[in-house]
Enzyme design. Structure first.
Site, PDB file in Angstrom:
ATOM      1  N   CYS A   1       0.835  -1.205   0.000  1.00 59.36           N
ATOM      2  CA  CYS A   1       0.000   0.000   0.000  1.00 59.36           C
ATOM      3  C   CYS A   1       0.870   1.255   0.000  1.00 59.36           C
ATOM      4  CB  CYS A   1      -0.912  -0.044   1.227  1.00 59.36           C
ATOM      5  SG  CYS A   1      -1.637   1.512   1.720  1.00 59.36           S
TER       6      CYS A   1
ATOM      7  N   CYS B   1       0.434   3.467   3.042  1.00 59.83           N
ATOM      8  CA  CYS B   1       1.013   2.818   4.223  1.00 59.83           C
ATOM      9  C   CYS B   1       2.526   3.043   4.278  1.00 59.83           C
ATOM     10  CB  CYS B   1       0.721   1.322   4.202  1.00 59.83           C
ATOM     11  SG  CYS B   1      -1.037   0.913   4.067  1.00 59.83           S
TER      12      CYS B   1
END
Length: 234
Positions: free
Chosen positions: A158, A161
């Site tokens: 991600c 992230c």
């Protein structure tokens, strides 16, 4: 034909900004699920993530489309008159693939609202080659602390992230006498992700005395996190 292929390649390399703009037309999850069920026992589902991600967890019946070669092979077999359902982690890569199919005149193209993160959080089934991961009891042990506990639920795949990770690690290091950081890899811990109602990545949850006092889906700034830490007497 050559121009069409070039157009497809161009769409595949569009910036994430354009992809995010496409997500403004996402259906509510309940409406999307009804359309998926109405598509019958063999719906056309495409997974826009990498092959590695697909192997670990994917929706039953989904076909992986992670590059242009796979796309050309699969797209030629799809029925243009039937709905196509697309997902990724959130709605980044799926939005790009959806744009390609719409440009090729597929009549109904739907993205999973919230992506696979939302799907798992809603308790929907996935085919998986990884276990359920950390139990809720094990998680409760990890958040048992006299310090504030900041839980970072994300994924190594991600983008948001990856941006958040150095921010929370910096804050944890600077406040290590008062703050404990717990990292949770979402797709290695599906049952826990569901239990915590994590329907978007990244998600931060701040615990004080095992009670969740703050929760934030999406990217957070250092200032925003620090404000919450100070609010709860770090």
């Amino acid at each position: 034909m050559k121009q069409l292929i070039l157009g497809v390649l161009l769409l595949f390399t569009l910036e994430a900004v354009m992809a995010q703009e496409k997500t403004t037309n996402l259906l509510p999850f309940e409406t999307f699920e009804k359309k998926l069920l109405a598509a019958g026992p063999d719906p056309q589902i495409l997974d826009a993530r990498s092959g590695e991600e697909f192997i670990q967890n994917h929706v039953k019946g989904a076909l992986n489309v992670s590059d242009e070669k796979q796309f050309k092979s699969i797209a030629s077999k799809l029925r243009k008159e039937a709905p196509v359902f697309i997902y990724s982690i959130g709605n980044g890569r799926s939005a790009k693939l959806a744009a390609v199919l719409r440009a090729l005149h597929f009549k109904e193209v739907y993205e999973f609202p919230g992506g696979l993160s939302k799907w798992i959080a809603q308790g929907k089934p996935v085919e998986s080659t990884v276990g359920d991961g950390l139990s809720l009891a094990g998680f409760n042990e990890q958040i048992t602390s006299e310090k504030l506990v900041l839980v970072d639920v994300g994924s190594r795949y991600c983008g948001g992230c990856k941006k958040l990770k150095p921010i929370v690690e910096k804050l944890a290091e600077e406040n290590k006498d008062k703050l404990k950081l717990v990292n949770i890899e979402a797709y290695d811990n599906k049952q826990l992700t569901k239990a915590l109602a994590v329907d978007a990545l990244p998600t931060l949850i701040l615990y004080k005395g095992k009670e969740a006092v703050w929760k934030k889906h999406g990217l957070s700034s250092e200032e925003e996190i620090l404000t919450e830490l100070n609010k709860h007497k770090i």
